[in-house]
Scaffold this motif. Sequence first.
Motif, short mmCIF file in Angstrom:
data_model
loop_
_atom_site.label_atom_id
_atom_site.label_comp_id
_atom_site.label_asym_id
_atom_site.label_seq_id
_atom_site.Cartn_x
_atom_site.Cartn_y
_atom_site.Cartn_z
N LEU A 1 0.84 -1.20 0.00
CA LEU A 1 0.00 0.00 0.00
C LEU A 1 0.88 1.25 0.00
CD1 LEU A 1 -3.09 0.49 0.20
CD2 LEU A 1 -2.76 0.79 2.64
N PRO A 2 0.65 2.18 -0.95
CA PRO A 2 1.42 3.43 -0.94
C PRO A 2 1.22 4.18 0.38
CG PRO A 2 0.18 3.21 -2.98
CD PRO A 2 -0.30 2.12 -2.05
N GLU A 3 2.25 4.86 0.82
CA GLU A 3 2.23 5.54 2.11
C GLU A 3 1.06 6.50 2.25
OE1 GLU A 3 5.26 8.50 4.27
OE2 GLU A 3 6.16 6.59 3.64
N ASP A 4 0.70 7.21 1.18
CA ASP A 4 -0.38 8.19 1.27
C ASP A 4 -1.76 7.54 1.41
OD1 ASP A 4 -0.34 7.33 -1.47
OD2 ASP A 4 -1.45 9.13 -2.02
N LEU A 5 -1.84 6.20 1.31
CA LEU A 5 -3.13 5.51 1.47
C LEU A 5 -3.22 4.76 2.79
CD1 LEU A 5 -3.66 4.07 -2.12
CD2 LEU A 5 -4.57 6.17 -1.14
N GLU A 6 -2.25 4.93 3.66
CA GLU A 6 -2.25 4.22 4.93
C GLU A 6 -3.21 4.83 5.95
OE1 GLU A 6 1.77 3.74 6.22
OE2 GLU A 6 2.25 2.41 4.56
N GLY A 7 -3.54 6.11 5.82
CA GLY A 7 -4.42 6.77 6.77
C GLY A 7 -5.88 6.70 6.37
N GLU A 8 -6.61 7.70 6.79
CA GLU A 8 -8.05 7.81 6.52
C GLU A 8 -8.31 7.95 5.02
OE1 GLU A 8 -11.97 7.93 7.20
OE2 GLU A 8 -10.53 7.77 8.84
N LEU A 9 -9.26 7.16 4.51
CA LEU A 9 -9.59 7.22 3.09
C LEU A 9 -11.00 7.72 2.82
CD1 LEU A 9 -7.97 3.88 1.83
CD2 LEU A 9 -7.04 6.20 1.70
N LEU B 1 -4.33 -3.77 -5.04
CA LEU B 1 -4.03 -3.37 -3.66
C LEU B 1 -4.97 -4.07 -2.68
CD1 LEU B 1 -3.33 0.46 -3.83
CD2 LEU B 1 -1.70 -1.42 -3.66
N ASP B 2 -4.48 -4.29 -1.47
CA ASP B 2 -5.26 -4.88 -0.39
C ASP B 2 -5.94 -3.74 0.38
OD1 ASP B 2 -6.32 -6.16 1.78
OD2 ASP B 2 -4.49 -7.24 2.32
N LEU B 3 -7.23 -3.56 0.11
CA LEU B 3 -8.02 -2.53 0.77
C LEU B 3 -9.15 -3.17 1.58
CD1 LEU B 3 -8.11 -0.06 -2.27
CD2 LEU B 3 -6.81 0.25 -0.15
N ARG B 4 -8.93 -4.41 2.01
CA ARG B 4 -9.93 -5.14 2.79
C ARG B 4 -10.36 -4.35 4.02
NH1 ARG B 4 -6.88 -10.61 3.89
NH2 ARG B 4 -5.19 -9.16 3.56
N GLY B 5 -11.68 -4.22 4.17
CA GLY B 5 -12.25 -3.62 5.36
C GLY B 5 -12.00 -2.12 5.51
N ASP C 1 -8.47 -2.75 -10.74
CA ASP C 1 -8.48 -4.12 -11.25
C ASP C 1 -7.76 -5.05 -10.27
OD1 ASP C 1 -9.64 -3.36 -13.81
OD2 ASP C 1 -7.67 -2.52 -14.28
N GLY C 2 -8.43 -6.16 -9.92
CA GLY C 2 -7.83 -7.15 -9.05
C GLY C 2 -7.66 -6.70 -7.61
N ALA C 3 -8.20 -5.55 -7.24
CA ALA C 3 -8.06 -5.06 -5.86
C ALA C 3 -8.88 -5.92 -4.90
CB ALA C 3 -8.50 -3.61 -5.76
N ASP C 4 -8.39 -6.06 -3.68
CA ASP C 4 -9.09 -6.78 -2.63
C ASP C 4 -9.87 -5.76 -1.80
OD1 ASP C 4 -10.01 -8.30 -0.53
OD2 ASP C 4 -8.10 -9.32 -0.18
N LEU C 5 -11.16 -5.67 -2.07
CA LEU C 5 -12.05 -4.72 -1.40
C LEU C 5 -13.09 -5.45 -0.55
CD1 LEU C 5 -12.33 -2.45 -4.51
CD2 LEU C 5 -11.58 -1.61 -2.27
N ARG C 6 -12.75 -6.65 -0.10
CA ARG C 6 -13.68 -7.41 0.73
C ARG C 6 -14.04 -6.61 1.98
NH1 ARG C 6 -10.49 -12.79 1.63
NH2 ARG C 6 -8.77 -11.36 1.23
N ASP C 7 -15.35 -6.54 2.25
CA ASP C 7 -15.89 -5.87 3.43
C ASP C 7 -15.52 -4.38 3.51
OD1 ASP C 7 -17.14 -8.25 4.48
OD2 ASP C 7 -15.13 -8.93 5.00
N LEU D 1 -12.78 -2.05 -12.31
CA LEU D 1 -12.76 -2.98 -11.19
C LEU D 1 -12.76 -4.42 -11.71
CD1 LEU D 1 -15.28 -0.66 -9.77
CD2 LEU D 1 -13.69 -1.60 -8.10
N VAL D 2 -12.08 -4.67 -12.82
CA VAL D 2 -12.05 -5.99 -13.43
C VAL D 2 -11.39 -6.96 -12.45
CG1 VAL D 2 -11.18 -7.36 -15.36
CG2 VAL D 2 -11.97 -5.02 -15.75
N GLU D 3 -12.10 -8.05 -12.16
CA GLU D 3 -11.64 -9.10 -11.26
C GLU D 3 -11.38 -8.62 -9.83
OE1 GLU D 3 -8.40 -11.21 -13.13
OE2 GLU D 3 -9.73 -12.04 -14.65
N ALA D 4 -11.96 -7.49 -9.45
CA ALA D 4 -11.85 -7.01 -8.07
C ALA D 4 -12.73 -7.87 -7.18
CB ALA D 4 -12.27 -5.55 -7.98
#
Length: 163
Positions: free
Chosen positions: A17-25, A38-42, A56-62, A75-78
């Motif tokens: 995860l890029p540093e600028d995406l580690e905080g509040e989104l 990218l792993d953006l689970r939860g 594409d292929g991002a993990d956006l579970r929950d 969001l292909v194969e996300a």
Amino acid sequence: MPPSAPKNSDPPSGPELPEDLEGELAGRDLRGRDLRRLDLRGRDLTGAHLEGARLDGADLRDAGLSSANLSDAKLVEADLSGADLSGADLTRADLRSAILDGATLERAVLHDSVLSAASARNSTWGAAEARQGDWTDLCLSGASLHRVRFHDLDLRRAKLADG
């Protein structure tokens, strides 16, 4: 001896995860960003501006994506299993082969969207609306489609029930 990873935790699904995406989104402007695999689970992305983003292929579970703007997003194969997309704008979004099993899409707008070969088993679509999209081979088995407004969708070979 190095510490071991916690048990029952899935390994990261993609690049770090890029540093600028580690905080509040929530509410962040992420228009046109490359967020592939990218792993953006939860993560809470409520009200985020993701217009034209590459997921594409991002993990956006929950993930919390309620009221997010995902128009023109890829969001292909996300994996959006269990994600909350209530009130999200998915106009012209490309969700080919995406997984939306158990996702909530109440009041979502999906005009001209592509969901071909996607899976949305046991998802909730209350009052969602879609017009002129390619939803061929979409699996909606067990989905709740109460008060949806779907018009001019290509639903060839779509699976609307188990069996």
